[in-house]
Design a protein around this motif. Structure first.
Motif, PDB file in Angstrom:
ATOM      1  N   LYS B 323       0.749  -1.388   0.069  1.00 36.16           N
ATOM      2  CA  LYS B 323      -0.067  -0.175  -0.046  1.00 36.16           C
ATOM      3  C   LYS B 323       0.682   1.181   0.025  1.00 36.16           C
ATOM      4  O   LYS B 323       0.347   2.254  -0.306  1.00 36.16           O
ATOM      5  N   ASP B 324       2.140   1.150   0.212  1.00 34.32           N
ATOM      6  CA  ASP B 324       3.161   2.322   0.351  1.00 34.32           C
ATOM      7  C   ASP B 324       3.601   2.436  -1.142  1.00 34.32           C
ATOM      8  O   ASP B 324       4.533   3.233  -1.449  1.00 34.32           O
ATOM      9  N   GLY B 325       2.977   1.661  -2.011  1.00 31.50           N
ATOM     10  CA  GLY B 325       3.692   1.676  -3.437  1.00 31.50           C
ATOM     11  C   GLY B 325       4.741   0.853  -3.965  1.00 31.50           C
ATOM     12  O   GLY B 325       5.305   1.397  -4.908  1.00 31.50           O
ATOM     13  N   HIS B 361      12.828  -1.517  -9.168  1.00 30.01           N
ATOM     14  CA  HIS B 361      13.347  -2.708  -8.278  1.00 30.01           C
ATOM     15  C   HIS B 361      12.088  -3.556  -8.188  1.00 30.01           C
ATOM     16  O   HIS B 361      11.133  -3.319  -7.751  1.00 30.01           O
ATOM     17  N   LEU B 362      12.382  -4.902  -8.796  1.00 28.31           N
ATOM     18  CA  LEU B 362      11.514  -5.881  -8.717  1.00 28.31           C
ATOM     19  C   LEU B 362      12.123  -6.784  -7.781  1.00 28.31           C
ATOM     20  O   LEU B 362      13.067  -7.610  -7.918  1.00 28.31           O
ATOM     21  N   PRO B 409       1.200   8.408 -10.475  1.00 30.13           N
ATOM     22  CA  PRO B 409       1.957   7.471 -11.304  1.00 30.13           C
ATOM     23  C   PRO B 409       3.503   7.741 -11.260  1.00 30.13           C
ATOM     24  O   PRO B 409       4.558   6.740 -11.489  1.00 30.13           O
ATOM     25  N   ILE B 410       3.999   8.898 -11.212  1.00 33.23           N
ATOM     26  CA  ILE B 410       5.171   9.149 -11.597  1.00 33.23           C
ATOM     27  C   ILE B 410       5.682   9.017 -10.044  1.00 33.23           C
ATOM     28  O   ILE B 410       7.085   8.442  -9.980  1.00 33.23           O
ATOM     29  N   ARG B 415       9.407   5.528  -6.230  1.00 35.58           N
ATOM     30  CA  ARG B 415       9.446   4.934  -4.889  1.00 35.58           C
ATOM     31  C   ARG B 415      10.034   3.576  -5.271  1.00 35.58           C
ATOM     32  O   ARG B 415      10.575   3.006  -4.497  1.00 35.58           O
ATOM     33  N   ASN B 416       9.543   3.138  -6.616  1.00 36.60           N
ATOM     34  CA  ASN B 416      10.550   1.910  -6.925  1.00 36.60           C
ATOM     35  C   ASN B 416      11.736   1.886  -7.667  1.00 36.60           C
ATOM     36  O   ASN B 416      12.408   1.107  -8.105  1.00 36.60           O
ATOM     37  N   PHE B 417      12.345   3.244  -7.709  1.00 37.13           N
ATOM     38  CA  PHE B 417      13.476   3.295  -8.405  1.00 37.13           C
ATOM     39  C   PHE B 417      14.477   2.328  -8.134  1.00 37.13           C
ATOM     40  O   PHE B 417      15.062   2.406  -6.798  1.00 37.13           O
TER      41      PHE B 417
END
Lengths: 179, 805
Positions: B323-325, B361-362, B409-410, B415-417
Motif C-alpha cells: 500500500k506504500d507503493g 526494483h523487482l 504514477p510518477i 518509490r520503486n527506482f
C-alpha cells in the motif's frame, strides 16, 4: 524481353537531353537507370512514400508514378539539380545543419518537396510545412528536425530577402520557376 | 591463428605483447572536450542532402543482370516438383537457381539454422522464396519466374499461435524437437507466492501486442560480383555484414577469405536488416553461375514478406504492490508468435523476460515465455527487440496498481527506482542510472503536477519508464575475440582514416567514430575520414543491433586513437625536449601546455611522429567484461550498461468517434554522456515516433489465407508529417564508468515507454484501460461502451471500468 523503346526529349536539371527508354518506363526509371541521377530514390514504386519526388515546372511530383513520356515538354529538377555553381540549396544546407538526415534515404524527395513548398510560400508556417511534406514518408526522424530544417531555411530566406532578392535566384532558375 | 586454447590460458604467456583491452572513463583526453558533446554536422550529411550518397541500388556494374524471386502462393505446402526449363529457355535469361543448389541451412543464431536460401522441400508462408532468376532486365526476370512450374501439395496452415502450440499433427518444421515450439524459457527469481501473499494490491490481466514492421524506406537490395580472381563481392543493404559474410561462406561453400561483404549507405533498418536474407545468397549464387554481376532489389511487397518485424505477443501479467507503493512481484506468461522461421527468436524469447528488471526494483520475478512457429512471415528483432511488448503490459499494470494505492504514477515509479550501481533480481549488473532524473524532466516539461487530472474529461496525461541494453555480453557465435574493432591509418597530409567495421544505418556511427578520433587526436573532424563496413578493409564488428555500436565501437575508437595520441605526444615532446604530458593536442594543432605560442599543425605533428617512430597506424578493440547471472541464459540481456527512459504522453480522446489524438510526447533519456547531442535527440524523437505509430496506425497481419493483409505503404500506415505529435526530447547524462566518455545507448530505449505512456494517458483521459494493441477507434469505443454499461453497477476494478472519473 525487349519492349520497344521511344526517344524522349527531356529537360532535366537545366539542360535538354534525349533518352531512349521503353514506353512504359517511369520518370524515376529514366532518371535512375538511364541518366544515372540516382539521388531520387525508389521506396515503394507506387506513389506511397515520396522518396522519388522531383520538381516538374517547379511543382513536387512523384516520379515513380509519372511516365517518362509525360515529362516531355516540362522542366524536371532532381535533388542533384538543386546544387549549382553557387553551392548547395539553402534547404540542403539546413537539413544538414539541423540534423534532419538520419539514414538519408527519404531526404532527396523530402528536400525537393520542401523546395516546392518554399518556392510557393517563402514564409511557410509550420502547419504549411507539415502539409507540404505529408506525401513524403520518413521512418527515422519523427519529422521534428525536418520541420526545423525547413523553418531555418524560411528564416534564412527572410534574411536573404532583406539583403537582396538575388539571394534566392539560383534555386529559382534551377527549378524552372524563374522566368 | 593457432589452435584455440582454453579461455583461461589465453593471456598468461602473452602479457608482454598484449595491448590492454579496457575502457577509459568519462573524462576528456585533453583539458576539455572540443568535439564530443557539441552540436556537430554528420560526416555524411551533405552527401545525403545532395543525393551524392550511394546506396546499394545506386550501384551498377558493367554487364549487370537483374534478379527476381519466385515466391510461394501457399502458406504451408510441400514442394513436389520444380521445373525451370521454360524460364531458362526465355531469351534474356542467364541463370535460374533453386533451393537444391544451396542446401546448407543458415540462421542468424547459429543454434537455430532453419532457413535455406530458397525453399527445398516445403514452403512455410505466403511469400517464402522458392526460386530465383537472373536476366538482362527486371521485366525479363519477372516473366521468367512466371514460367517456373512448381507443384505443391497443400498442408494445413497455422496462423494462430495458440493453435500452433496445441496442434501436434501439423508441424511447420518437422525436425523440430518440440512440436511447433521454437523456444521456451522459464526463469524464476525469488519466492513469488510469499511476495504476492504480502502484497496489498494485485492486478492480473491479459495484454496483446500486435505485429509491426520496420518499413525502412529503402527495401532490401543486394548486388553480387564474382571476379575472375575467384573473389565474390557482395554489396548489401544489411546491418550485419559480418554475419552475412559467415553465412555466405557456409551456404555458397566458398572459403571465407574469398568473400568480401560491403555495406554501402543504408536507407533505414531498425532491426529489419539484421538477418541474412534470401536475396544475398541468390545474387551471389547467380553471379557465380552466370559470371556476371547480379542485382536483386526487393519490391515494397517483398519487403513486407521478408519481414522479421516485431513479434506479436499474448501476455498474461500479474503484478503485486504494497500500500506504500512498492512493487512486490511480477509474474508473466507470454506466448510469442514467431512466424515461419527462428530468426533471432531464441534471443527474443529471453528478452521478453530478461529486460524487464529495471528501472523499477523487482524483488521477485518470474517469466515463462514460449515462442511458436506459425505460417506467417517470420518475426525477428525490431527496435527494442523483445522487450517493447512486455514493457507495455508492465507499465500499464504499475499504473493500475498506483491507482489502487492512491499514489501518483510518477511518484510510484520514484518509490520503486532501483538506483545506480546495483544488481537486478535476475543478476544483471547495473552501473550508471539516471532514471530518477528522467522522471523529473518529463514531470516538469509536461507540467504534470499542474495539469494531470485537471484537463477535463477526454484529455489526459500518462507516464511510463523503461530500460534497455547498450550491447550485450551474449555474442551470437561463441568466441573470445573482441566484439568491436577500429583501425587507424595516418597520412602525411594530416588526414587520418578510421577503418570501422560498424554499420552506419543512419544512426550516425561513422560520424561518432570520426568525432571520437578527432577528439583524441585534437584534430578537426573534416580531417578524419571513416571507411566502414567493408570486410576486406575493416576490422570485424558484429553489427548494428542490440544498441551496441556507440558503446562498443566507441570504446574501440578511443582505444585505437589513445595509442596514437600517446605516440604523437611522446614524439613531439622529444622533438621539443619537454615532457610528454606538456604536449596538448587540440583544434588541429599540437602545442606546449606551458608555452602556448609553441604550436604545430596536426599534420606536422604526425610527420614528426612518423620520422621518430615508424609508419603510423593503431588498432583498438572492445570486449565486454564477464557479465550476467549464473544460470542458463544469464548472459542474454546482460549488458555493460543500461540506458533509461521516462516518457509522458498527452492525449485527447474523442468519445464520439473513438479517435485518439496525441498532441505531445515528452521523452527524457539517460544515454550516459551524449557524444553527439543532435544525433541523440534524433534517436529519441525517432523512437517516440515509431512507438506512436505502433499504438495507433501500424498492424502487420495476414488474412485467413495467410496472405499479408497490407503489404504496401498505403495500407500499412506509418505516420506522416500530419499524424505526428510534437516530440519533445531531453537528454539525461548519467556518466557511465565504462562507456566511451561515459556514453550509453540512445537508439532503442526511448521507444519502449511511449506505448504504455499513451495507454496510461488514455486512462487518465476517460477512465478506460486499453490492453490490446493497436488502439483503433473501434477498440476505444468498445471500451467506452463497456465502461458506460458497467457504470450503472458496482465498480469492481476489473479491466475496462475501474476509473473514478
Amino acid at each position: 524481353m525487349t519492349v520497344e523503346s521511344k526517344l524522349l526529349r527531356l529537360h532535366v536539371n537545366g539542360a535538354p537531353i534525349d533518352v531512349a527508354a521503353p514506353a512504359h518506363w517511369t520518370l524515376l526509371e529514366v532518371l535512375r537507370y538511364r541518366l544515372l541521377l540516382t539521388g531520387s530514390k525508389q521506396g515503394c514504386d507506387k506513389g506511397d512514400c515520396g522518396a522519388c519526388t522531383v520538381l516538374m515546372d517547379g511543382r513536387a511530383r512523384l516520379s515513380c508514378i509519372t511516365l517518362a513520356a509525360d515529362a516531355v515538354g516540362h522542366r524536371v529538377t532532381t535533388i542533384e539539380g538543386l546544387v549549382t555553381s553557387a553551392g548547395l540549396d539553402k534547404l540542403q544546407q539546413t537539413f544538414d545543419e539541423a540534423g534532419a538526415l538520419q539514414c538519408g534515404f527519404c531526404q532527396p524527395g523530402m528536400i525537393v518537396a520542401a523546395r516546392a513548398c518554399l518556392d510557393r510560400k517563402p514564409e511557410a508556417t509550420r502547419a504549411e510545412i507539415k502539409e507540404a511534406l505529408a506525401s513524403n514518408l520518413c521512418r527515422c526522424t519523427g519529422y521534428t528536425k525536418i520541420f526545423e530544417a525547413v523553418e531555418q531555411a524560411v528564416r534564412a530566406g527572410k534574411a536573404a530577402h532583406i539583403g537582396g532578392p538575388a539571394a534566392m535566384a539560383p534555386t529559382a532558375s534551377a527549378t524552372g520557376v524563374a522566368r | 591463428m593457432s589452435a584455440a586454447k582454453p579461455a583461461g590460458d589465453r593471456t598468461d604467456s602473452l602479457e608482454h605483447v598484449r595491448s590492454p583491452n579496457r575502457t577509459f572513463g568519462p573524462q576528456p583526453p585533453g583539458e576539455r572536450f572540443e568535439v564530443i558533446g557539441k552540436r556537430m554536422r554528420k560526416v555524411d550529411g551533405a552527401a545525403k542532402a545532395t543525393g551524392e550518397a550511394l546506396y546499394t541500388d545506386d550501384l551498377a556494374l558493367p554487364g549487370m543482370l537483374h534478379g527476381k524471386t519466385l515466391r510461394s502462393p501457399h502458406a504451408h505446402a510441400r514442394i513436389k516438383r520444380i521445373d525451370t526449363k521454360k524460364a531458362e529457355a526465355l531469351d534474356g535469361v542467364f541463370g535460374v537457381v533453386t533451393g537444391a543448389e544451396m542446401p546448407a541451412r543458415f540462421g542468424v543464431i547459429p543454434w537455430t539454422p532453419d532457413e535455406t536460401a530458397l525453399c527445398i522441400d516445403k514452403v512455410r508462408f505466403i511469400g517464402d522464396p522458392v526460386a530465383a532468376v537472373a536476366a538482362v532486365d527486371e521485366e525479363t526476370a519477372e516473366r521468367a519466374i512466371q514460367l517456373i512450374e512448381v507443384e505443391y501439395e497443400l498442408l494445413p496452415a497455422l496462423f494462430d499461435p495458440a493453435e500452433a502450440l496445441a496442434r501436434k499433427d501439423v508441424l511447420i518444421h518437422e525436425g523440430n524437437k518440440h512440436g511447433n515450439v521454437t523456444k521456451e524459457v522459464k526463469l524464476e527469481f525469488g519466492d513469488l507466492a510469499a511476495a504476492f501473499a504480502k502484497s496489498d494490491f494485485i492486478v492480473e490481466d491479459d495484454y496483446f501486442f500486435h505485429g509491426t514492421a520496420h518499413a525502412p524506406i529503402e527495401t532490401h537490395v543486394a548486388l553480387a560480383r564474382f571476379g575472375s580472381d575467384g573473389v565474390l563481392t557482395l554489396w548489401s543493404a544489411t546491418q550485419i555484414p559480418h554475419y552475412v559474410h559467415r553465412e555466405l561462406a557456409k551456404v555458397l561453400d566458398l572459403p571465407a577469405p574469398q568473400i568480401r561483404v560491403i555495406q554501402p549507405c543504408l536507407g533505414g533498418a531498425f532491426g529489419g536488416k539484421s538477418d541474412p536474407f534470401s536475396l544475398e545468397f541468390c545474387a551471389a549464387k547467380l553471379a557465380m553461375k552466370t559470371r556476371r554481376p547480379v542485382k536483386f532489389l526487393y519490391t515494397r511487397e517483398e519487403e513486407f514478406y521478408a519481414h522479421r518485424g516485431r513479434h506479436p505477443m499474448a501476455m498474461h501479467f500479474k503484478t503485486g504492490m504494497t500500500k506504500d507503493g512498492k512493487l512486490t512481484a511480477v509474474d508473466s506468461k507470454i506466448l510469442i508468435d514467431g512466424g515461419a522461421y527462428s530468426s533471432f527468436g531464441l534471443v527474443t524469447t529471453y528478452y521478453a523476460g530478461q529486460l524487464l528488471t529495471g528501472p523499477h526494483h523487482l524483488p521477485t520475478y518470474r517469466f515463462h515465455s514460449t515462442r511458436v512457429f506459425t505460417n506467417k512471415p517470420p518475426c525477428g528483432p525490431k527496435r527494442g527487440h523483445g522487450s517493447v511488448q512486455p514493457r507495455f503490459a508492465l507499465e500499464v499494470q504499475i499504473d493500475r496498481l498506483a491507482e489502487k494505492a492512491g499514489i501518483d504514477p510518477i511518484e510510484v515509479r520514484r518509490r520503486n527506482f532501483q538506483g545506480a550501481y546495483t544488481t537486478t533480481v535476475n543478476g544483471q549488473r547495473v552501473t550508471s542510472n539516471g532514471f530518477d532524473q528522467c522522471l523529473n524532466q518529463v514531470e516538469v516539461a509536461s507540467g504534470w503536477k499542474a495539469r494531470r487530472g485537471k484537463l477535463g474529461r477526454g484529455r489526459g496525461l500518462g507516464v511510463a519508464g523503461s530500460m534497455y541494453i547498450s550491447g550485450t555480453n551474449y555474442c551470437i557465435y561463441p568466441n573470445d575475440m573482441p566484439q568491436a574493432g577500429i583501425q587507424i591509418k595516418v597520412d602525411r597530409s594530416g588526414l587520418v582514416t578510421v577503418f570501422s567495421g560498424a554499420s552506419d544505418i543512419g544512426q550516425g556511427s561513422n560520424s561518432v567514430a570520426a568525432y571520437i578520433v578527432a577528439e583524441e587526436l585534437g584534430m578537426r573532424v573534416e580531417d578524419v575520414r571513416v571507411v566502414a563496413a567493408d570486410s576486406d578493409l575493416c576490422p570485424v564488428d558484429l553489427g548494428a543491433y542490440s544498441s551496441r555500436i556507440t558503446f562498443m565501437v566507441g570504446n574501440a575508437a578511443i582505444h585505437a586513437a589513445r595509442k596514437l595520441r600517446t605516440q604523437v605526444q611522446a614524439a613531439v615532446a622529444a622533438e621539443w625536449g619537454i615532457e610528454a604530458e606538456r604536449v596538448l593536442l587540440a583544434g588541429g594543432f599540437a602545442f606546449d601546455r606551458d608555452d602556448r605560442s609553441k604550436a604545430i599543425s596536426s599534420a606536422k605533428a604526425f610527420q614528426i611522429t612518423e620520422a621518430r617512430l615508424e609508419t603510423l597506424g593503431t588498432t583498438g578493440s572492445y570486449n565486454t567484461p564477464n557479465l550476467g547471472g549464473d544460470y542458463r541464459g544469464g548472459t542474454i540481456g546482460a549488458s555493460p550498461a543500461y540506458s533509461y527512459t521516462a516518457c509522458v504522453a498527452e492525449v485527447e480522446v474523442d468519445e464520439e468517434t473513438g479517435i485518439v489524438t496525441v498532441p505531445h510526447i515528452w521523452t527524457a533519456h539517460d544515454c550516459g554522456r551524449a557524444l553527439a547531442p543532435v544525433l541523440v535527440e534524433g534517436q529519441i524523437e525517432g523512437s517516440a515516433y515509431m512507438g506512436f505509430g505502433e499504438v495507433f496506425l501500424e498492424d502487420h497481419d495476414v488474412n485467413r489465407f495467410g496472405l499479408h493483409a497490407r503489404p504496401n505503404l498505403l495500407d500499412y500506415t506509418i505516420p506522416t508529417s500530419m499524424d505526428c505529435p510534437e516530440f519533445h526530447a531531453s537528454i539525461v547524462e548519467s556518466l557511465d564508468p565504462e562507456g566511451p566518455y561515459g556514453a550509453k545507448e540512445a537508439g532503442e530505449g526511448p521507444l519502449h515507454p511511449t506505448i504504455p505512456a499513451i495507454a496510461n494517458a488514455i486512462h487518465d483521459a476517460c477512465g478506460i484501460w486499453l490492453t490490446k494493441l493497436p488502439f483503433t477507434p473501434a477498440k476505444v469505443l468498445a471500451a467506452l461502451q463497456a465502461q458506460k454499461a458497467a457504470s450503472g453497477g458496482a465498480r469492481n476494478g476489473a479491466s475496462g471500468n475501474g476509473a473514478a472519473h
